[in-house]
Design a protein around this motif. Structure first.
Motif, PDB file in Angstrom:
ATOM      1  N   ALA A 164      91.194  -6.982 -59.193  1.00  0.00           N
ATOM      2  CA  ALA A 164      90.328  -7.860 -58.406  1.00  0.00           C
ATOM      3  C   ALA A 164      90.174  -9.240 -59.032  1.00  0.00           C
ATOM      4  CB  ALA A 164      88.955  -7.225 -58.218  1.00  0.00           C
ATOM      5  N   VAL A 165      90.415  -9.359 -60.331  1.00  0.00           N
ATOM      6  CA  VAL A 165      90.215 -10.630 -61.038  1.00  0.00           C
ATOM      7  C   VAL A 165      91.566 -11.128 -61.522  1.00  0.00           C
ATOM      8  CG1 VAL A 165      88.970 -11.804 -62.877  1.00  0.00           C
ATOM      9  CG2 VAL A 165      87.948  -9.794 -61.764  1.00  0.00           C
ATOM     10  N   LEU A 166      92.030 -12.197 -60.912  1.00  0.00           N
ATOM     11  CA  LEU A 166      93.359 -12.710 -61.227  1.00  0.00           C
ATOM     12  C   LEU A 166      93.368 -13.521 -62.520  1.00  0.00           C
ATOM     13  CD1 LEU A 166      94.450 -13.801 -57.634  1.00  0.00           C
ATOM     14  CD2 LEU A 166      94.885 -11.629 -58.813  1.00  0.00           C
ATOM     15  N   SER A 167      92.434 -14.472 -62.646  1.00  0.00           N
ATOM     16  CA  SER A 167      92.398 -15.325 -63.825  1.00  0.00           C
ATOM     17  C   SER A 167      91.089 -16.114 -63.848  1.00  0.00           C
ATOM     18  CB  SER A 167      93.588 -16.299 -63.858  1.00  0.00           C
ATOM     19  OG  SER A 167      93.541 -17.179 -62.744  1.00  0.00           O
ATOM     20  N   VAL A 168      90.841 -16.733 -65.009  1.00  0.00           N
ATOM     21  CA  VAL A 168      89.692 -17.618 -65.180  1.00  0.00           C
ATOM     22  C   VAL A 168      90.190 -18.899 -65.834  1.00  0.00           C
ATOM     23  CG1 VAL A 168      87.467 -17.982 -66.309  1.00  0.00           C
ATOM     24  CG2 VAL A 168      88.039 -15.722 -65.399  1.00  0.00           C
ATOM     25  N   LYS A 169      89.800 -20.032 -65.286  1.00  0.00           N
ATOM     26  CA  LYS A 169      90.221 -21.313 -65.844  1.00  0.00           C
ATOM     27  C   LYS A 169      89.009 -22.207 -66.059  1.00  0.00           C
ATOM     28  CE  LYS A 169      94.893 -21.339 -63.877  1.00  0.00           C
ATOM     29  NZ  LYS A 169      95.870 -22.087 -63.033  1.00  0.00           N
ATOM     30  N   VAL A 170      88.960 -22.825 -67.246  1.00  0.00           N
ATOM     31  CA  VAL A 170      87.927 -23.795 -67.562  1.00  0.00           C
ATOM     32  C   VAL A 170      88.521 -25.191 -67.402  1.00  0.00           C
ATOM     33  CG1 VAL A 170      86.380 -24.671 -69.352  1.00  0.00           C
ATOM     34  CG2 VAL A 170      86.791 -22.210 -69.139  1.00  0.00           C
ATOM     35  N   ARG A 197      86.480  -8.444 -65.250  1.00  0.00           N
ATOM     36  CA  ARG A 197      87.314  -7.256 -65.054  1.00  0.00           C
ATOM     37  C   ARG A 197      86.570  -5.970 -65.385  1.00  0.00           C
ATOM     38  NH1 ARG A 197      93.339  -9.438 -67.040  1.00  0.00           N
ATOM     39  NH2 ARG A 197      93.810 -10.436 -65.038  1.00  0.00           N
ATOM     40  N   ALA A 198      85.612  -6.049 -66.313  1.00  0.00           N
ATOM     41  CA  ALA A 198      84.816  -4.863 -66.618  1.00  0.00           C
ATOM     42  C   ALA A 198      83.995  -4.433 -65.413  1.00  0.00           C
ATOM     43  CB  ALA A 198      83.901  -5.144 -67.808  1.00  0.00           C
ATOM     44  N   TYR A 199      83.511  -5.394 -64.638  1.00  0.00           N
ATOM     45  CA  TYR A 199      82.707  -5.081 -63.457  1.00  0.00           C
ATOM     46  C   TYR A 199      83.554  -4.822 -62.213  1.00  0.00           C
ATOM     47  CZ  TYR A 199      78.081  -6.083 -65.379  1.00  0.00           C
ATOM     48  OH  TYR A 199      76.912  -6.030 -66.092  1.00  0.00           O
ATOM     49  N   LEU A 200      84.618  -5.601 -62.031  1.00  0.00           N
ATOM     50  CA  LEU A 200      85.334  -5.588 -60.763  1.00  0.00           C
ATOM     51  C   LEU A 200      86.708  -4.934 -60.821  1.00  0.00           C
ATOM     52  CD1 LEU A 200      84.499  -9.233 -59.613  1.00  0.00           C
ATOM     53  CD2 LEU A 200      83.315  -7.123 -59.005  1.00  0.00           C
ATOM     54  N   GLY A 201      87.254  -4.727 -62.019  1.00  0.00           N
ATOM     55  CA  GLY A 201      88.577  -4.140 -62.150  1.00  0.00           C
ATOM     56  C   GLY A 201      89.643  -5.191 -62.363  1.00  0.00           C
ATOM     57  N   LEU A 253      70.434 -14.525 -46.296  1.00  0.00           N
ATOM     58  CA  LEU A 253      71.889 -14.388 -46.233  1.00  0.00           C
ATOM     59  C   LEU A 253      72.577 -15.199 -47.315  1.00  0.00           C
ATOM     60  CD1 LEU A 253      72.404 -14.610 -42.377  1.00  0.00           C
ATOM     61  CD2 LEU A 253      72.134 -12.580 -43.802  1.00  0.00           C
ATOM     62  N   ALA A 254      71.815 -15.693 -48.263  1.00  0.00           N
ATOM     63  CA  ALA A 254      72.386 -16.638 -49.221  1.00  0.00           C
ATOM     64  C   ALA A 254      73.015 -16.000 -50.441  1.00  0.00           C
ATOM     65  CB  ALA A 254      71.314 -17.625 -49.682  1.00  0.00           C
ATOM     66  N   TYR A 255      72.980 -14.699 -50.576  1.00  0.00           N
ATOM     67  CA  TYR A 255      73.476 -14.104 -51.810  1.00  0.00           C
ATOM     68  C   TYR A 255      74.100 -12.761 -51.516  1.00  0.00           C
ATOM     69  CZ  TYR A 255      73.498 -13.550 -56.843  1.00  0.00           C
ATOM     70  OH  TYR A 255      73.879 -13.420 -58.152  1.00  0.00           O
ATOM     71  N   THR A 256      75.269 -12.491 -52.084  1.00  0.00           N
ATOM     72  CA  THR A 256      75.978 -11.257 -51.794  1.00  0.00           C
ATOM     73  C   THR A 256      76.057 -10.378 -53.026  1.00  0.00           C
ATOM     74  OG1 THR A 256      78.135 -12.091 -52.440  1.00  0.00           O
ATOM     75  CG2 THR A 256      77.427 -12.542 -50.187  1.00  0.00           C
ATOM     76  N   PRO A 257      76.140  -9.064 -52.874  1.00  0.00           N
ATOM     77  CA  PRO A 257      76.263  -8.170 -54.021  1.00  0.00           C
ATOM     78  C   PRO A 257      77.490  -8.472 -54.861  1.00  0.00           C
ATOM     79  CG  PRO A 257      75.786  -6.933 -52.027  1.00  0.00           C
ATOM     80  CD  PRO A 257      76.058  -8.347 -51.611  1.00  0.00           C
ATOM     81  N   PHE A 258      78.593  -8.846 -54.210  1.00  0.00           N
ATOM     82  CA  PHE A 258      79.825  -9.130 -54.936  1.00  0.00           C
ATOM     83  C   PHE A 258      79.598 -10.257 -55.935  1.00  0.00           C
ATOM     84  CE2 PHE A 258      83.830 -11.368 -55.469  1.00  0.00           C
ATOM     85  CZ  PHE A 258      84.667 -10.340 -55.828  1.00  0.00           C
ATOM     86  N   GLN A 259      78.911 -11.333 -55.493  1.00  0.00           N
ATOM     87  CA  GLN A 259      78.665 -12.453 -56.383  1.00  0.00           C
ATOM     88  C   GLN A 259      77.732 -12.065 -57.512  1.00  0.00           C
ATOM     89  OE1 GLN A 259      78.069 -14.710 -52.647  1.00  0.00           O
ATOM     90  NE2 GLN A 259      78.244 -16.404 -54.043  1.00  0.00           N
ATOM     91  N   HIS A 260      76.720 -11.283 -57.205  1.00  0.00           N
ATOM     92  CA  HIS A 260      75.785 -10.906 -58.269  1.00  0.00           C
ATOM     93  C   HIS A 260      76.468 -10.061 -59.336  1.00  0.00           C
ATOM     94  CE1 HIS A 260      72.448  -9.588 -60.557  1.00  0.00           C
ATOM     95  NE2 HIS A 260      72.793  -8.333 -60.337  1.00  0.00           N
ATOM     96  N   ILE A 261      77.249  -9.091 -58.930  1.00  0.00           N
ATOM     97  CA  ILE A 261      77.930  -8.224 -59.893  1.00  0.00           C
ATOM     98  C   ILE A 261      78.756  -9.058 -60.859  1.00  0.00           C
ATOM     99  CG2 ILE A 261      79.768  -6.518 -60.112  1.00  0.00           C
ATOM    100  CD1 ILE A 261      78.713  -5.238 -57.551  1.00  0.00           C
ATOM    101  N   LEU A 262      79.427 -10.086 -60.326  1.00  0.00           N
ATOM    102  CA  LEU A 262      80.300 -10.887 -61.172  1.00  0.00           C
ATOM    103  C   LEU A 262      79.530 -11.844 -62.062  1.00  0.00           C
ATOM    104  CD1 LEU A 262      83.046 -11.838 -62.057  1.00  0.00           C
ATOM    105  CD2 LEU A 262      83.101 -13.347 -60.071  1.00  0.00           C
TER     106      LEU A 262
END
Length: 281
Positions: free
Chosen positions: A150-156, A143-147, A6-15
């Motif tokens: 679905a992806v609001l932003s990325v911050k470093v 965004r290429a994978y999820l649209g 149960l430790a890994y989900t498809p959503f996380q892998h796709i991203l």
């Protein structure tokens, strides 16, 4: 009977399985000669790396990777080394990604090694280092994978290039939308340059997925061999393997020991963005 981790989900892998190509933030830590190239050659017979070093600073890329690129990523193989005893829930679903290319823009930029600024003074030009534009690259990839929605932003993290947060939005209970976060922290890495000119990197990172009923944590390793080509179509190609390891919170953690529970192999092709733009005019 098969055990399903149960430790890994498809959503996380796709991203994140391919996000690693643009999250490299390597400082020092050379691998023993040939270890990383041998590791790729031994796919899927993998154990957890022991020669990586703790993270410090940015990865300095070779000069031939400078610029903006249209990347085509294709999943070409996958393996579950501990099947049928331990299989991640997203593994079989990810077979649908086989031989289905995904394209997006990435860029690698020059930075002053002294000030850390992307805007170089005249005196810094000769000593500039090349790094990945992590926020730009990760946002385009996600965004290429999820649209886009679905992806609001990325911050470093401005204090550490090794820490990044991706802000997501997805459907939750009763048809509502919920905001979620994926926090990625690079913890160890190594590099290698082969006699035939390949630039090989490996990174180990921890990721925390927040926003569901229970926060989820796991460990991922990515090893990538980049090669400059004599053409511009593509100009660079790469062989990348992403390995997923169980976290200590998983009930099968000790059974898995140091072995990955899922492996994904990608072919990456880099096309100069300016050439593609010209061809469309």
């Amino acid at each position: 009977m098969n055990k399903i981790s149960l430790a890994y989900t498809p959503f996380q892998h796709i991203l994140w399985s391919f996000c690693l190509i643009v999250l490299f933030v390597l400082g020092g830590g050379d691998a023993e000669a040939g270890e990383l190239s041998e590791r790729l050659a031994n796919f899927p017979q993998w154990e957890k790396l022991t020669s990586v070093q703790p993270t410090s600073g940015d990865l300095i890329y070779p000069g031939w990777m400078a610029g903006t690129w249209q990347v085509k990523s294709t999943l070409v193989d996958l393996a579950a080394p501990l099947a049928p005893d331990i299989v991640t829930p997203g593994f079989e679903g990810n077979r649908r990604q086989l031989n289905q290319p995904v394209s997006f823009l990435v860029r690698f930029i020059k930075r002053s090694p002294f000030t850390g600024l992307k805007f170089l003074s005249r005196g810094d030009e000769k000593s500039a280092i090349l790094i990945a534009d992590r926020a730009f690259n990760s946002l385009n990839l996600a965004r290429a994978y999820l649209g886009d929605e679905a992806v609001l932003s990325v911050k470093v993290d401005p204090e550490s290039p090794n820490r990044q947060i991706t802000f997501l939005r997805s459907k939750c209970s009763e048809g509502r939308f919920c905001d979620r976060q994926l926090v990625s922290l690079v913890t160890a890495r190594a590099t290698e340059t082969t006699p035939d000119g390949k630039f090989i990197t490996t990174e180990v990172f921890q990721q925390l997925f927040k926003g569901g009923s229970h926060p989820y944590f796991n460990s991922v390793e990515s090893t990538t061999a980049y090669r400059q080509l004599s053409t511009s179509n593509p100009a660079i190609d790469a062989d990348q393997v992403t390995a997923v390891y169980l976290s200590p919170q998983d009930p099968d953690y000790f059974a898995a020991a140091s072995r990955p529970v899922a492996l994904y192999r990608y072919r990456l092709e880099f096309f100069p963005a300016e050439l593609l733009a010209t061809s469309k005019e």
